[in-house]
Design a protein around this motif. Structure first.
Motif, short mmCIF file in Angstrom:
data_model
loop_
_atom_site.label_atom_id
_atom_site.label_comp_id
_atom_site.label_asym_id
_atom_site.label_seq_id
_atom_site.Cartn_x
_atom_site.Cartn_y
_atom_site.Cartn_z
N ASP A 47 0.86 -1.20 0.00
CA ASP A 47 0.00 0.00 0.00
C ASP A 47 0.89 1.25 0.00
O ASP A 47 2.12 1.15 -0.07
CB ASP A 47 -1.00 -0.02 1.16
N ARG A 48 0.28 2.41 0.10
CA ARG A 48 1.04 3.67 0.03
C ARG A 48 2.03 3.83 1.17
O ARG A 48 2.98 4.61 1.08
CB ARG A 48 0.11 4.87 -0.07
N ASN A 49 1.84 3.09 2.27
CA ASN A 49 2.75 3.16 3.41
C ASN A 49 3.80 2.05 3.40
O ASN A 49 4.58 1.92 4.33
CB ASN A 49 1.96 3.09 4.72
N ASN A 86 3.08 -1.16 3.52
CA ASN A 86 2.56 -2.36 4.17
C ASN A 86 1.99 -3.30 3.11
O ASN A 86 1.35 -2.86 2.15
CB ASN A 86 1.46 -2.00 5.17
N GLN A 112 -1.89 2.52 -5.55
CA GLN A 112 -1.55 3.28 -4.35
C GLN A 112 -0.14 2.97 -3.88
O GLN A 112 0.44 3.73 -3.10
CB GLN A 112 -2.54 2.97 -3.22
N GLY A 113 0.42 1.86 -4.32
CA GLY A 113 1.75 1.46 -3.87
C GLY A 113 2.46 0.67 -4.95
O GLY A 113 2.40 1.02 -6.12
#
Length: 167
Positions: free
Chosen positions: A59-61, A63, A147-148
Motif C-alpha cells: 500500500d502507500r505506506n 505495508n 496506491q503502492g
C-alpha cells in the motif's frame, strides 16, 4: 413443420462461435478479481487482468496486503449494488471459460470499472487498449493497486507455474 425447423436451427447454431451467442444474464458469484460465475457458466472478464487471489501488493505506506483478495471483494460489492449482471460473450479462453464484457443492471461496464478503480490492469493483448485511459486515470489517482507497489498479475502467474511471462 415449425418444430422441426426450430430443432434444426438450434442444432446448426450450437456450433457457432461464442461471440454469436446470446448475452448471459443472472446473479453473478465472484470467483476472483477477473472471473465470475453466472449460474453454471464461468466467465473470464475480457481484456482485464486482476491480481491473483494470494498475490501481495504494497500500500502507500509500504505495508503488504492481499490485493487479489481485495480485488475480488471489491468486485463482489460492486456487483451486489446493481443486480443482475449481463455479459456479452466474446470468446473462450484456453481453459474453456467463456470470455465476456459484463455490465451491471444499471449499465455500468464491469470490466472498465475494475480498471478505473485500480482493481485490475488493462490487458492490451486482448483489450486492444480499450481500458488504457481508465488505467491511466487509476494510476494518476493512486486507486487500488496503484496506491503502492505491485507485480503484474501475469508475471506472478508465470513465476508460480514456471512458464514464460505472457503479458
Amino acid at each position: 413443420m415449425k418444430k422441426w425447423f426450430a430443432a434444426l436451427l438450434a442444432v446448426s447454431l450450437s456450433g457457432l462461435p461464442v461471440s454469436a451467442a446470446e448475452p448471459l444474464a443472472g446473479r453473478a458469484s465472484v470467483v476472483d478479481g477477473d472471473t465470475i460465475d453466472i449460474g453454471k457458466v464461468r466467465v473470464r472478464l475480457h481484456g482485464v487482468d486482476a491480481p491473483e487471489s494470494r498475490q501481495l501488493c504494497a500500500d502507500r505506506n509500504g505495508n503488504t496486503y492481499r490485493c487479489g483478495r481485495e480485488a475480488a471483494f471489491a468486485l463482489d460489492r460492486f456487483l451486489a449494488a446493481a443486480r443482475p449482471t449481463r455479459c456479452e460473450l466474446v470468446d473462450r479462453d484456453r481453459y474453456g471459460r467463456v470470455v465476456g464484457v459484463c455490465f451491471r443492471a444499471d449499465g455500468v461496464n464491469v470490466n472498465r470499472w475494475l480498471v478505473e478503480n485500480g482493481h485490475a490492469l488493462d490487458w492490451p493483448r486482448y483489450s486492444k487498449g480499450a481500458y488504457a485511459g481508465a488505467q491511466r486515470a487509476a494510476q494518476v489517482s493512486g486507486f487500488g493497486i496503484w496506491q503502492g507497489a505491485f507485480q503484474k498479475p501475469c508475471e506472478v502467474r508465470a513465476e508460480r507455474t514456471g512458464q514464460r511471462v505472457a503479458c
